[in-house]
Design a protein around this motif. Structure first.
Motif, PDB file in Angstrom:
ATOM      1  N   ASP A  47      20.122 -11.715  -5.038  1.00 39.60           N
ATOM      2  CA  ASP A  47      18.385 -11.879  -4.595  1.00 39.60           C
ATOM      3  C   ASP A  47      17.100 -10.108  -4.525  1.00 39.60           C
ATOM      4  N   PHE A  48      16.828 -10.442  -5.405  1.00 34.53           N
ATOM      5  CA  PHE A  48      15.935  -9.073  -5.570  1.00 34.53           C
ATOM      6  C   PHE A  48      14.318  -8.862  -6.602  1.00 34.53           C
ATOM      7  N   PHE A  49      13.504  -8.273  -5.932  1.00 30.21           N
ATOM      8  CA  PHE A  49      12.010  -8.013  -6.387  1.00 30.21           C
ATOM      9  C   PHE A  49      11.558  -7.285  -6.010  1.00 30.21           C
ATOM     10  N   PRO A  50      10.102  -7.108  -6.944  1.00 28.31           N
ATOM     11  CA  PRO A  50       9.517  -5.388  -7.357  1.00 28.31           C
ATOM     12  C   PRO A  50       8.929  -5.585  -5.108  1.00 28.31           C
ATOM     13  N   PRO A  51       8.694  -4.246  -5.345  1.00 28.45           N
ATOM     14  CA  PRO A  51       7.579  -4.151  -4.100  1.00 28.45           C
ATOM     15  C   PRO A  51       6.389  -4.956  -3.513  1.00 28.45           C
ATOM     16  N   VAL A  52       7.196  -5.664  -2.587  1.00 32.86           N
ATOM     17  CA  VAL A  52       6.064  -6.424  -1.745  1.00 32.86           C
ATOM     18  C   VAL A  52       4.891  -5.709  -0.998  1.00 32.86           C
ATOM     19  N   VAL A  53       6.382  -4.609  -0.637  1.00 32.59           N
ATOM     20  CA  VAL A  53       4.630  -3.710   0.124  1.00 32.59           C
ATOM     21  C   VAL A  53       4.754  -2.352   0.021  1.00 32.59           C
ATOM     22  N   ASP A  54       3.960  -1.406   0.834  1.00 31.80           N
ATOM     23  CA  ASP A  54       3.969   0.031  -0.128  1.00 31.80           C
ATOM     24  C   ASP A  54       4.836   0.842   0.250  1.00 31.80           C
ATOM     25  N   ASP A  55       5.137   0.487   1.767  1.00 28.94           N
ATOM     26  CA  ASP A  55       6.189   1.587   3.000  1.00 28.94           C
ATOM     27  C   ASP A  55       7.840   1.194   2.042  1.00 28.94           C
ATOM     28  N   PRO A  56       8.395   2.059   2.180  1.00 33.86           N
ATOM     29  CA  PRO A  56       9.096   1.612   1.401  1.00 33.86           C
ATOM     30  C   PRO A  56      10.240   1.309   2.521  1.00 33.86           C
ATOM     31  N   TYR A  57      10.334   2.213   3.393  1.00 31.06           N
ATOM     32  CA  TYR A  57      11.503   1.218   4.333  1.00 31.06           C
ATOM     33  C   TYR A  57      11.805   0.227   4.656  1.00 31.06           C
TER      34      TYR A  57
END
Length: 336
Positions: free
Chosen positions: A73-83
């Motif tokens: 499972d993988f996807f594009p950023p859902v929040v701005d904070d990378p961690y």
């Protein structure tokens, strides 16, 4: 909030970016029936695959006591904070194993990164978030695969184990059982608001980064045999898939479904993703809504990222949101 807004580097975000359910089913429709062993036969017995109605992971039997669970499972950023994105993506990938009643053992990273647009230091923060959540699950992270791509994406491929006679699957539900949901809905509309405005919803991040481990263990201890996790197709979509696979009708009590703080307000303000609207369009013909208002329909179809488990049975400490009946005219019925 991190000064670089990762959500602005992707068209969508999280599990709302899934290929629409109807298109996906059409794409995969012929593969299950046409699967035939090669010249040497199958190396092991497949217990759960495409024939089960689209379960969260594949399961292959090793012996009478053990089976392997495998997923990606993988996807594009859902929040701005990378961690935080790394934490959420890892919890979401691990959830597929928990949704089968299994225990994750090892994972490998899946990373796509626009090297010309984003510094690799941010990618390192994403990977650190994923590693920390996997460690909290007792799951090894050993390498992975990366590629340069126009948009960032991250997730994991996870391998785990499950007892063949105690796993959860979508086609094992029966009439008379209650339906329990282990996380509140609303991450989709709150993430959409976050992307549009930059507002940070810490409670939504905490929900998405939380493991489904304890809920899965409790379900197995309670003798539950049917379940799934609620992700990109929303509660309605996943309830429909479970009901269809098991040949039952899922009756949902809208008033009993928990929502994250601010979710209703976000939906009413129009922060609804295209994925959520496609979910509702897909399930509308299969669902009896009665007089349920449009906002409530959208929230029940809200495309979740790293949502909770929906199980056919009761789990202490989690709300019962409906029940299963013998198959009726519609696979899903929603009561106000």
């Amino acid at each position: 909030m991190h000064p670089i807004r990762l959500t602005q580097f992707a068209q969508g975000g999280g599990c709302a970016c899934k290929i629409p359910a109807g298109e996906l089913e059409e794409l995969l429709g012929g593969f299950a029936a046409s699967a035939e062993p090669g010249e040497g036969g199958w190396a092991a017995e497949l217990l759960v695959g495409l024939e089960g109605g689209g379960d969260d992971a594949a399961v292959v039997r090793l012996d009478g006591e053990r089976a392997v669970v495998t997923t990606a499972d993988f996807f594009p950023p859902v929040v701005d904070d990378p961690y935080d994105w790394g934490r959420i993506a890892a919890a979401n990938a691990l959830s597929d194993v928990y949704a089968m009643g299994g225990t994750p053992l090892a994972a490998v990273n899946l990373l796509a990164w626009p090297r010309e647009k984003l510094p690799t230091e941010l990618a390192a923060r994403v990977l650190r978030g994923g590693l920390d959540v996997a460690r909290s699950a007792g799951c090894h992270v050993a390498g992975g695969h990366s590629l340069a791509a126009p948009e960032p994406a991250y997730g994991m491929s996870v391998v785990g184990t499950v007892h063949p006679e105690r796993m959860l699957r979508m086609d094992a539900a029966a009439p008379g059982l209650p339906l329990t949901l282990t996380k509140p809905l609303g991450t989709g509309v709150l993430n959409t608001r976050h992307k549009a405005t930059g507002e940070v919803f810490a409670h939504a991040v905490a929900s998405m980064a939380a493991l489904n481990r304890e809920a899965s263990r409790a379900a197995v201890r309670a003798g539950v045999r049917a379940g799934t996790d609620v992700t990109g197709f929303g509660l309605l979509g996943h309830a429909f898939k479970l009901a269809r696979a098991s040949g039952v009708t899922a009756v949902l009590e809208a008033s009993a479904v928990p929502l994250l703080d601010g979710a209703r307000e976000a939906a009413e303000a129009g922060f609804v993703s295209g994925g959520t609207r496609r979910n509702l369009e897909w399930v509308a013909a299969e669902t009896e809504f009665g007089g349920l208002p449009e906002t409530d329909r959208l929230l029940l179809a809200d495309a979740q990222t790293s949502g909770g488990l929906l199980v056919a049975g009761e789990i202490p400490g989690h709300p019962v949101v409906g029940h299963l009946t013998a198959a009726g005219p519609k696979p899903v019925v929603v009561r106000s």
